[in-house]
Design an enzyme around this catalytic site. Sequence first.
Site, short mmCIF file in Angstrom:
data_model
loop_
_atom_site.label_atom_id
_atom_site.label_comp_id
_atom_site.label_asym_id
_atom_site.label_seq_id
_atom_site.Cartn_x
_atom_site.Cartn_y
_atom_site.Cartn_z
N CYS A 131 6.17 37.26 18.24
CA CYS A 131 7.40 36.31 19.35
C CYS A 131 6.90 37.44 20.85
O CYS A 131 6.74 38.72 20.75
CB CYS A 131 8.62 37.36 19.22
N CYS A 177 15.00 42.17 19.41
CA CYS A 177 14.69 42.64 18.00
C CYS A 177 14.34 43.97 18.21
O CYS A 177 13.06 43.86 18.68
CB CYS A 177 13.62 42.07 17.58
N ASP A 200 38.73 46.01 10.65
CA ASP A 200 37.50 45.40 10.70
C ASP A 200 37.56 45.11 12.26
O ASP A 200 37.19 44.02 13.07
CB ASP A 200 36.98 43.66 10.73
N CYS A 250 30.54 47.33 12.31
CA CYS A 250 29.00 46.47 12.92
C CYS A 250 28.88 48.27 13.48
O CYS A 250 27.53 47.55 14.19
CB CYS A 250 29.51 45.70 14.14
N1 SAH Z 1 37.62 39.60 11.46
C1 SAH Z 1 37.24 38.70 11.88
C2 SAH Z 1 37.24 39.22 13.57
C3 SAH Z 1 36.46 40.67 13.48
S1 SAH Z 1 36.08 40.96 15.11
C4 SAH Z 1 36.48 38.49 11.72
O1 SAH Z 1 35.96 38.29 11.04
O2 SAH Z 1 35.61 36.50 12.60
C5 SAH Z 1 37.28 42.44 16.24
C6 SAH Z 1 38.09 41.15 16.08
O3 SAH Z 1 39.03 42.90 16.60
C7 SAH Z 1 37.94 40.37 17.14
O4 SAH Z 1 38.54 39.08 17.41
C8 SAH Z 1 38.70 41.60 18.33
O5 SAH Z 1 39.71 40.35 19.06
C9 SAH Z 1 39.65 41.65 17.93
N2 SAH Z 1 39.98 43.13 18.29
C10 SAH Z 1 39.79 44.15 19.37
N3 SAH Z 1 40.16 45.08 19.83
C11 SAH Z 1 41.64 45.30 19.14
C12 SAH Z 1 42.74 45.72 18.97
N4 SAH Z 1 42.61 47.13 19.79
N5 SAH Z 1 43.76 45.29 18.36
C13 SAH Z 1 43.70 43.83 17.60
N6 SAH Z 1 42.41 43.45 17.87
C14 SAH Z 1 41.35 43.69 18.22
#
Ligand code: SAH
Length: 464
Positions: free
Chosen positions: A82, A91, A391, A418
């Site tokens: 790249c 990256c 998540d 993540c």
């Molecule tokens: N499980 C989903 C989203 C994961 S990303 C998937 O796999 O697509 C994390 C998510 O948490 C996002 O949608 C974000 O808007 C939400 N989020 C962030 N802070 C939060 C909180 N305090 N309470 C509830 N949801 C929250």
Amino acid sequence: MHRDIKGDEMTLKKNDDIRLEITAFTSLGSGIGRFENMAVFVDGTAPGDEITAHIIKVKKNYAVGKLQKLHRKSKLRTESDCAADARCGGCAYRHIKYVGELDIKRQTVTDAMKRIGGLDLECEEILSVRVPEYYRNKAQIPVGLDNEGKIITGFYSKKSHRIIDCEECKLQHKDFPRLVEAVKGYMYENPVTVYNEQTGDGLIRHIYLRQGVKTGETMVCLVINGDTIPGKERLVEKLLETGLDIKSVVLNKNKKDTNVVLGEECETVYGSDYIEDELCGLRFRISPLSFYQVNPEGTELLYGRAREYAALTGDEVLLDLYCGAGTIGMTMAENARQVIGVEIIPQAIENARENARLNGIENMRFICDDAKGAAKTLYDEGIRPDVVVVDPPRKGCSREVLETIAKMSPDRVVYISCDPATLARDCAIFAELGYEVQKLSAVDMFPRTVHVESAALLCRTEER
Ligand code: SAH
């Protein structure tokens, strides 16, 4: 000044050139070497490299160098393919072989568990995608002007907000450059200005693109510092001329002086308010403000692993905290008695409810609230899920969320993360609360970047 690596009583100074052997990687993708018991971090290097580093920063316990000369190459190295690699912060691993990158990421997850969580547990496996290129189904591309007044689009250079003009990014979907060209064409032919971060003037801030990779449905969203754009229909015409399946053209209004890309208000100027995509055999509607995983192949691997860890038999109540558009919970709903999804963004919950309907899923309900408040309400209502999936965003869960989950005393918690550092921190708190990590794995959702997704299975250590 050139200095030897073996010298007594030498103190490293800024602008020194030192000979260095790189022996390890940091979790942020820099190579590390040792000089006089001082760790020296050098970007763009790999363990096994022998280099001359030009020292650009010296702190008490560490220094930062720039790669000046490569004397011996690490076996992990490959040619970066790249042109923008050296200037871009995206990256971290393009200069090393993909298999090497996978090892590093697996090790990063294991190390975080040990160092931050104090838990001695090996990350069993890293699931990898077949093609680590052109995988991103989403791009947020900053728009600026160069000194001659030419519109530039690309990415911010490392640790700055200076835009580097770049047409193609090897991480982004191959259709995206055509969409950017179409937007630029519209901008040249119409009286629109470009946003300037310093002055706060100008209209167009970002081009935000999303594509359902399975369906081909494409969303183009212009983030604007205003309420509307002149000649909306001409923008739409230009986009339709690309021949791509443009399903939705949206304006997102962001008039704040902020690094946050998206504002809260959206206006659809063409087509629907959402695009649809398919994952794990289900169909999902996604609005511009809803979270949707960026690498579809990686997502299926991740959700598969989460399903395995959840080990549902059909009888369980499942709580899907931080559920976004409801995706994870929905891929598990047929094996659960009931699923409850919790998410803070109203548009995502709206998508989640429609998605359940679209897929004929009747055993799922959703709560739009902060995870902390929702978990507490559910606990007070007497809900005792058998399995909880969390998540959260990079910052992880708050202690209160973890405590309320533990009070609900599910048999299993599947923690998807993540950021291995906050995962490790939260697993240590879970250990205090009577939950033990039994399995740990990683998924390479973000090939070539420093980021890695991980999944942990935590089980209750005592009888309910
Ligand atoms: N499980 C989903 C989203 C994961 S990303 C998937 O796999 O697509 C994390 C998510 O948490 C996002 O949608 C974000 O808007 C939400 N989020 C962030 N802070 C939060 C909180 N305090 N309470 C509830 N949801 C929250």
